[in-house]
Design an enzyme around this catalytic site. Structure first.
Site, PDB file in Angstrom:
ATOM      1  N   LYS A   1       0.767  -1.017   0.189  1.00 49.88           N
ATOM      2  CA  LYS A   1      -0.090  -0.105  -0.131  1.00 49.88           C
ATOM      3  C   LYS A   1       0.969   1.109   0.112  1.00 49.88           C
ATOM      4  CE  LYS A   1      -2.275   3.494   2.130  1.00 49.88           C
ATOM      5  NZ  LYS A   1      -1.673   4.426   1.487  1.00 49.88           N
TER       6      LYS A   1
ATOM      7  N   GLU B   1       9.559   1.649  11.013  1.00 48.72           N
ATOM      8  CA  GLU B   1      10.221   2.679  10.348  1.00 48.72           C
ATOM      9  C   GLU B   1       9.952   3.934  10.467  1.00 48.72           C
ATOM     10  OE1 GLU B   1      13.349   2.160   9.867  1.00 48.72           O
ATOM     11  OE2 GLU B   1      13.587  -0.057   9.529  1.00 48.72           O
TER      12      GLU B   1
ATOM     13  N   CYS C   1      13.936  10.939   6.105  1.00 45.04           N
ATOM     14  CA  CYS C   1      14.042  10.794   7.458  1.00 45.04           C
ATOM     15  C   CYS C   1      15.315  10.741   8.329  1.00 45.04           C
ATOM     16  CB  CYS C   1      13.268   9.183   7.831  1.00 45.04           C
ATOM     17  SG  CYS C   1      14.283   8.065   6.711  1.00 45.04           S
TER      18      CYS C   1
ATOM     19  N   GLU D   1      10.978  17.090  13.897  1.00 52.19           N
ATOM     20  CA  GLU D   1      11.441  16.871  12.513  1.00 52.19           C
ATOM     21  C   GLU D   1      10.915  17.877  11.511  1.00 52.19           C
ATOM     22  OE1 GLU D   1       9.613  13.209  10.700  1.00 52.19           O
ATOM     23  OE2 GLU D   1      11.383  12.452  10.081  1.00 52.19           O
TER      24      GLU D   1
END
Ligand code: NAP
Length: 475
Positions: free
Chosen positions: A171, A246, A280, A379
């Protein structure tokens, strides 16, 4: 480009509602994909479940041959896949080609590594017993991937899952399904049997809900935000579903007094501005020791000013658009919060208005940042480098670890003994020492703390798709 979903070897879903896919560089619609839900997801899981018996019973060498063929097809089609990737995600074409080659490397490496899934025998503590440890594929895998690496996040899961003998339902993210669909078309061309690879697009909560509640799915592997990762973890508890996560990062970069400044600046630019900072593991905050601070800052500002922002399809562009308005709003909020609290903006710090619905952001360097600013705690996912001056190595390490995240960290020092001390004290799953680009198919990738569970890549990445079966035999 109106595309379909792939279930049990059939391209299907033409009658479903459609979801548009946009080019972030122009905001134009470049294609559509079906809006699948629970039913289609269940069909895809059933197909993967039926295919599991025969796929898992192939020898590792037979599965490896399929994967080798698949790898060569990806490499033969690098240019076409990269063009699709740039159109739907925005990263510069040269970078997209790099990502596709990196994506292919996972298929290649796991095609080989799948032949080395070893069990073991254990010496018995009593006479007349044989003790064996066997490895078995975990079963049907459901994989959910983000938009920032539309090719590599698919193959980093698919390569080891297929090599281990698992079947899979993919997906992809709503922003970038077209690259994933192209990769699945190549898997079909490689002759991978029907049902082994399936792909659904559509309502994320419905699809994810089915992945986590359907007992036929034995493993869910997710790459994306920590926020959604936590939601999935709660859902996974219901069936104690095997889960790999993750998640987000907030990588510190430590530039110590004895660093090679040119090497450090080059690596920081590569780490931060690759993919426009939408990575990331990209450096999100920089701690520079005072002895090297001015020299580093001057060179960094100078190099940042050379970067060209534009449509990723254009020649010579270093940084493409941000993925969407939400991405832009977060970056802008971080920059404004920092300047309001006293940070100095040397370069960038603003949106570049090309057109109304495309969000380009100028590469930005901020100095005089402090720990209370948003940008030093979250982030950013954009091309912004906040620099904080520190006095000692201990202070830099303490700031680096002052976060719930633990994905990647970087340290720049020419001293071997100092570097060794620092790497042991950093609480991160990936550390680049004088290296801004540590990722590789053969190396474990993943985070500590709220950056996730498990590792992808390397032998750890294969282990994630295997169960351990211990057999005690009375002789
Ligand atoms: P996201 O919003 O968490 O989305 C990731 C995926 O999860 C997408 O496919 C999304 O589908 C799906 N999703 C959303 N809501 C869901 C739900 N309720 N149930 C099941 N699936 C759901 O993250 P993103 O913005 O795409 O990606 C950026 C994040 O990924 C950053 O935090 C980045 O650090 C992280 N990331 C981590 C790694 C790593 O290896 N650690 C690598 C790359 C990115 P839709 O798109 O259809 O909503």
């Amino acid at each position: 480009m109106d595309q379909l979903i792939y279930i049990n070897g059939q391209w299907t879903g033409a009658s479903l509602d459609k979801i548009p896919v946009h080019n972030p560089a122009t905001s134009q619609i470049i294609g559509t994909v079906p809006k699948a839900g629970k039913k289609e997801t269940r069909d895809a899981i059933d197909a993967a479940h039926s295919a599991f018996t025969s796929w898992s019973r192939l020898t590792a060498y037979e599965r490896s041959e399929y994967l080798e063929k698949y790898y060569h097809l990806i490499i033969d089609n690098v240019n076409e896949i990269a063009s699709i990737l740039t159109l739907e995600m925005g990263k510069p074409l040269a970078e997209a080609k790099g990502e596709v080659r990196y994506a292919a490397s996972f298929i290649k490496w796991f095609a080989e590594e799948g032949k080395r899934v070893y069990g073991r025998t254990i010496p018995s503590h009593v006479d007349g017993k044989e003790m064996l440890v066997l490895k078995a594929p975990v079963g049907v895998v459901a994989a959910i991937t983000p938009w920032n690496f539309p090719a590599a996040m698919i193959t980093r899961k698919m390569g080891p899952a297929l090599a281990a003998g698992c079947t899979i339902v993919l997906k992809p993210a709503k922003q970038t399904p077209l690259t994933a669909i192209m990769l699945v078309k190549l898997a079909e061309q490689a002759g991978i049997p029907k049902g082994v690879v399936n792909l659904v697009t559509g309502n994320a909560a419905e699809i994810g809900g089915e992945f986590l509640s359907n007992p036929k799915v034995r493993k869910v592997t997710f790459t994306g935000s920590t926020e959604i990762g936590k939601e999935l973890m709660i859902q996974a508890a219901q069936h104690v579903k095997n889960l790999s996560l993750e998640l987000g990062g907030h990588a510190p970069i430590l530039i110590l007094d004895d660093a090679d400044v040119d090497k450090a600046v080059k690596s920081v630019i590569a780490s931060k501005f690759r993919n426009g900072g939408q990575t990331c593991i990209c450096g999100n905050r920089v701690y520079v020791q005072e002895g090297i601070y001015i020299q580093f800052l001057e060179k960094l500002i100078n190099e940042t000013q050379q970067l060209k922002v534009g449509n990723g399809m254009d020649e010579g562009v270093d940084i493409g658009p941000l993925i969407d308005k939400n991405g832009f709003l977060k970056v802008d909020e971080h920059v404004h919060n920092a300047t309001r609290l006293g940070a100095k903006c040397w370069v960038g710090g603003r949106r570049i208005e090309v057109q109304e619905d495309a969000y380009y952001y100028a590469p930005t360097v901020l100095s005089d940042v402090t720990q209370e600013m948003l940008i030093m705690n979250e982030e950013t996912f954009g091309p912004v480098l906040p620099i904080q001056k520190v006095s000692t190595v201990e202070e830099a390490i303490a700031y680096a670890n002052l976060t719930p995240y633990g994905l990647a960290a970087y340290v720049f020092t020419e001293s071997h003994s100092l570097g060794m001390k620092v790497i042991h004290q950093l609480d991160f799953g990936i550390i680049g020492w004088n290296d801004g680009l540590p990722s590789a198919a053969q190396a474990p990738f993943g985070g500590m703390k709220e950056s996730g569970l498990g590792r992808e890549g390397g032998i750890e990445g294969l282990e994630a798709f295997l169960e351990t079966k211990y057999v005690s035999i009375g002789l």
